[in-house]
Structure formats: structure tokens, C-alpha cells
Scaffold this active site. Sequence first.
Site, PDB file in Angstrom:
ATOM      1  N   HIS A 155       0.833  -1.216   0.000  1.00 44.35           N
ATOM      2  CA  HIS A 155       0.000   0.000   0.000  1.00 44.35           C
ATOM      3  C   HIS A 155       0.867   1.266   0.000  1.00 44.35           C
ATOM      4  CE1 HIS A 155      -3.511  -2.554   1.054  1.00 44.35           C
ATOM      5  NE2 HIS A 155      -2.608  -3.220   1.770  1.00 44.35           N
ATOM      6  N   SER A 276      15.825  21.198 -17.066  1.00 46.71           N
ATOM      7  CA  SER A 276      14.636  22.020 -17.294  1.00 46.71           C
ATOM      8  C   SER A 276      15.054  23.271 -18.052  1.00 46.71           C
ATOM      9  CB  SER A 276      14.027  22.410 -15.951  1.00 46.71           C
ATOM     10  OG  SER A 276      13.272  23.594 -16.072  1.00 46.71           O
ATOM     11  N   LYS A 282      17.393  21.986 -12.019  1.00 48.94           N
ATOM     12  CA  LYS A 282      16.656  20.726 -12.158  1.00 48.94           C
ATOM     13  C   LYS A 282      17.436  19.629 -12.867  1.00 48.94           C
ATOM     14  CE  LYS A 282      12.374  20.268 -11.850  1.00 48.94           C
ATOM     15  NZ  LYS A 282      11.676  19.357 -10.962  1.00 48.94           N
ATOM     16  N   GLU A 289      10.401   8.327 -16.409  1.00 48.39           N
ATOM     17  CA  GLU A 289       9.027   8.778 -16.692  1.00 48.39           C
ATOM     18  C   GLU A 289       8.574   8.305 -18.071  1.00 48.39           C
ATOM     19  OE1 GLU A 289       8.749  13.058 -15.897  1.00 48.39           O
ATOM     20  OE2 GLU A 289      10.313  12.724 -14.405  1.00 48.39           O
ATOM     21  N   TYR A 316      -9.471 -12.726 -46.724  1.00 49.35           N
ATOM     22  CA  TYR A 316      -8.808 -11.431 -46.571  1.00 49.35           C
ATOM     23  C   TYR A 316      -9.810 -10.276 -46.648  1.00 49.35           C
ATOM     24  CZ  TYR A 316      -5.728  -7.480 -47.082  1.00 49.35           C
ATOM     25  OH  TYR A 316      -5.106  -6.271 -46.881  1.00 49.35           O
ATOM     26  N   LYS A 324      -0.525  -3.521 -39.160  1.00 51.03           N
ATOM     27  CA  LYS A 324       0.920  -3.268 -39.189  1.00 51.03           C
ATOM     28  C   LYS A 324       1.394  -2.098 -38.337  1.00 51.03           C
ATOM     29  CE  LYS A 324       0.947  -5.297 -43.597  1.00 51.03           C
ATOM     30  NZ  LYS A 324      -0.534  -5.270 -43.495  1.00 51.03           N
TER      31      LYS A 324
HETATM   32  N1  ARG Z   1      -1.443  -3.909 -48.275  1.00 47.17           N
HETATM   33  C1  ARG Z   1      -2.278  -5.000 -47.902  1.00 47.17           C
HETATM   34  C2  ARG Z   1      -2.116  -5.347 -46.434  1.00 47.17           C
HETATM   35  O1  ARG Z   1      -1.304  -4.801 -45.829  1.00 47.17           O
HETATM   36  C3  ARG Z   1      -1.930  -6.219 -48.681  1.00 47.17           C
HETATM   37  C4  ARG Z   1      -2.606  -6.222 -49.979  1.00 47.17           C
HETATM   38  C5  ARG Z   1      -3.748  -7.087 -50.039  1.00 47.17           C
HETATM   39  N2  ARG Z   1      -4.680  -6.313 -50.738  1.00 47.17           N
HETATM   40  C6  ARG Z   1      -5.760  -6.794 -51.349  1.00 47.17           C
HETATM   41  N3  ARG Z   1      -6.514  -5.927 -51.925  1.00 47.17           N
HETATM   42  N4  ARG Z   1      -6.070  -8.057 -51.374  1.00 47.17           N
HETATM   43  O2  ARG Z   1      -2.828  -6.162 -45.887  1.00 47.17           O
END
Ligand code: ARG
Length: 475
Positions: A155, A276, A282, A289, A316, A324
Amino acid sequence: MALWGGRFSQGPDESVAALSRSVEFDWRLAPYDVRVNLAHLQGLELLGVLQSEEVEVVRNGLRQLFKEILSGAFSYNDQDEDVHSAIERGLVEKIGSVGGSIRTGRSRNDLVVTDFKLYLIDHLLEISQEVSALISALVTQAEANIDAVAPGFTHLQHAQPINFGHELAKHAHGFLRDLDRVGDWLERNSLSPFGASALAGSALVPEPELIAQELGFVGVMANSIDATSDRDFVGEALFVLATIGVHLSRLGEEFTLWNTSEFGWVEISDAFSTGSSIMPQKKNPDIAELARGKSGRLVGNLVTMLTVMKGLPYGYNRDLQEDKEPVFDSVETLLTLLPAVTGMVATAKFHRDRMASGVLDGHSLATEVADYLARKGVPFALAHEAAGSCVRKCEELGIGLHELDAESFAKIHPLLTSDLLGFLTAHGAISSRTSSLGTSIPSLQGQLAEVVRENASASRWISSERDRFSGMMNQ
Ligand code: ARG
């Protein structure tokens, strides 16, 4: 360059191109994309769709491109939609229209997920190496502070005295589990999705097993629809990275707290502090942090990914392109943060006097009094009650528990005899905790030896996987 267009009467509107374009971020996949194309080329050769002279031309073109991507001599242009189209363009520019044959039998749907898995394998290993270095720094500091005495907290209140090396070493255990999680991840996610093509499998990829092996995977995924649609491996990786982030954050919070003038337990080296712009005196613990703050985006990236996947139909869907950026962000954040935190830990100076001076504040030896009675056979509930009365007495007198005299102890409970006073020291409390996980010096020595052993074995598998993987990449 667009990889499609035959059935369209006009090109995409500017707004669509801007929305659809991923090459600014997915360019990071370029070396992996070339690698997958090189492996795929072997399949095309087996299939006999390319003559062996053509295969040689394409192979040399791809190898050249690989070098130019690494050196920066080749990159994407304004027209490229994604990394795959940029690479096909580069290949065609180099070797002419035969370069377009690399697209035979495969789809961007299996290509992108294969590239991405390879990227993650590579980068999780790199991050693991950094985590292992941080564990070593923590162990070194824990060993150096194995006989420093400090209050331990629950605590955020003084609870019981501890060996400060124990406090530092605890972080190493969380990071060791992180390495274990990466090992786990690798074991579960080393099947290749390549050969799934658009979704149904390919009529023109004869031996996906061969390609998988060539790329360093241990086998091929079982179902082509799953192979193109699955991003569990991304979610799992983001969880592993977010957990590393949370561990760094908790360590950062402690260093920030210990660095306040109120604590004064740690001095962070100048090289790992900042100043600072207005207050010349400082010296701020900004690394600690940032370690705390960066966990926000690491956790956020995991939530982003799980949210993209929830309810997504199989096969897909373009939503999958959103897998990504969260990964690149988490990977790059940790690769920047980890070396700075390791440096901060390795160069920190700890002020043992400051820690030790407050160790008995807050009657932190009260458990010793209760344990003493329990050892004499008093039921713990009663022992606890008696020790509580001792604390109340001390509060009345305005003294610490260790300052109460033998007579007052005996008045509270007849079994609190004068030899109790001998046990009422921070060292006594620490050295009595001799079980394997406790805070006594021999216990901690055992724990640290085990951390060193596990970290060395992790470091060995990480290096051998990295060597194996970079060998594959450079073939
Ligand atoms: N750039 C796409 C991705 O990052 C991959 C392409 C697949 N695109 C598609 N129209 N089937 O997932």
C-alpha cells in the site's frame, strides 16, 4: 505501380489512393518480401512455369534488389501502393517483363501475412536480446546491493524490512517471463501461411512445405482460409510487447519515486537524466518517466489490434492492413526505450544510508513480535493482537517499536521476554526470512543464481535463433 487495373475504366480517385496506400509504413517489410519471393521462385522452377535461364535472371534481380533495399539505393516512389507493388516494379525495371512472373500462383494475401510473420520473428528476437541485457543490469545492481537494508512496502506504506537487492531483483523475474513468452510465441507461430494464395490455396505453388522450410518455418499452416485471415500471432506479439511495456513502466515509477528528494534513494547518472529549460537546478528522471509513459501506446496498440479483429469476416479483408502500424510502433518504441532503461539501471547509484535510515519507521518490526509469540506456541490471532497492542503503546509514547523497553513488552504479554529485543532489528527481520523466495542474503543469492542461469540460457537460444534467421535472410 498498381498490381491491378485490367478491369477498371479509370484509375482510383486521389482520395482513394491516399487512403489505400500503405507503402510509407509497410516498406519495413521490404527485405522479408524479397526473401519470400526468392523462396517462391524455387517453387516456380519446380513447377516448370519458368525456364531455368529465366529463373536465374529473376533470382539475380531479386538478390540485387535485396542489397539495394538494405543500402537504401532502391525505395518506393509516389505511385507505389504498397511494398509488394514497389518490389515488383523494381524487379521489372531491372530485368524487364519477366519480373512480373514472380506473381504467379501467389497473392498479396498470403504474401503480406508471410512477410509480416518473418518481420515479427526477427524483431521479437531483437527485443528479447535487449530485455536480456536489462536483466543482466538488474542482476549486477542486485548483487551490489545485496546487503543494503530498506523498508519494503505494501500500500506504499512501510511494511517489513527487506534486502534492497531483493527489491531490484524482483524486476528481473518479470522480464524473464517476458523472454519465456517470446519463446512460447515462437513455438506456436512458426508455421508458414504461404501457399494459401488469395484464400483457397494455389494451383501453382507445388510445394508450400519446401518454401516454408526455405524461409525458416517449421511447417505449413493447415487451412488456407485460416492462413490468410489469422492474426492471432499479431495480437499475441502485441500482448507480449505490452507486458514488457508494463514491466518497464512499473520499474520507471519506482525510479521516479526513489529519485524524489523525499526518498533520495537513487541518483540517476547525468547521462540518463534531463534538465529544465527554466529551472537551472533541475535534473529530472525523464527516462524513468518515459518508461512509465510509453506503456500507454504499447497497451493501446494491443487494444487496436484486437478491436480490428473482432467480428471480422474470414478471408482477406482490407481491414487487415491495419495490423501493421500498431506492431511497428510497439517494436520501435521498445527498441528505443530498452537500451535507455538498461543504461539508467546500470549507471544508477543507490544511497544505502537514506534507505536504511527509515527502515524501522512505521513500526515495521511488528510482524517480528507476532512471529516471536507464534514460535512460542501462541495462536497467531492472539499473537497478532498482542503485537498490535505493542504498536498502540508505542504510538501513545511517541516512539518506535524497537524502542519499547522489555518491561513494557512483558506487561502486554508474559511470553514477550527480554530476549525479544535481540530480534528487533532490521537485520534480524531480514536474516530470518530464509526460505527460498525470502529476503535473506543466502535466499537472494540462490534466487540470483537462478536468474543468471535462466538469462544465460535465454540469451543462448535468442542468439542461435537470430543467427539461424539472419542466415536464412541472407541466403
Ligand atoms: N497492403 C495489404 C495489407 O497490408 C496487402 C494487400 C492485399 N490487398 C488486397 N486488396 N487483397 O494487408
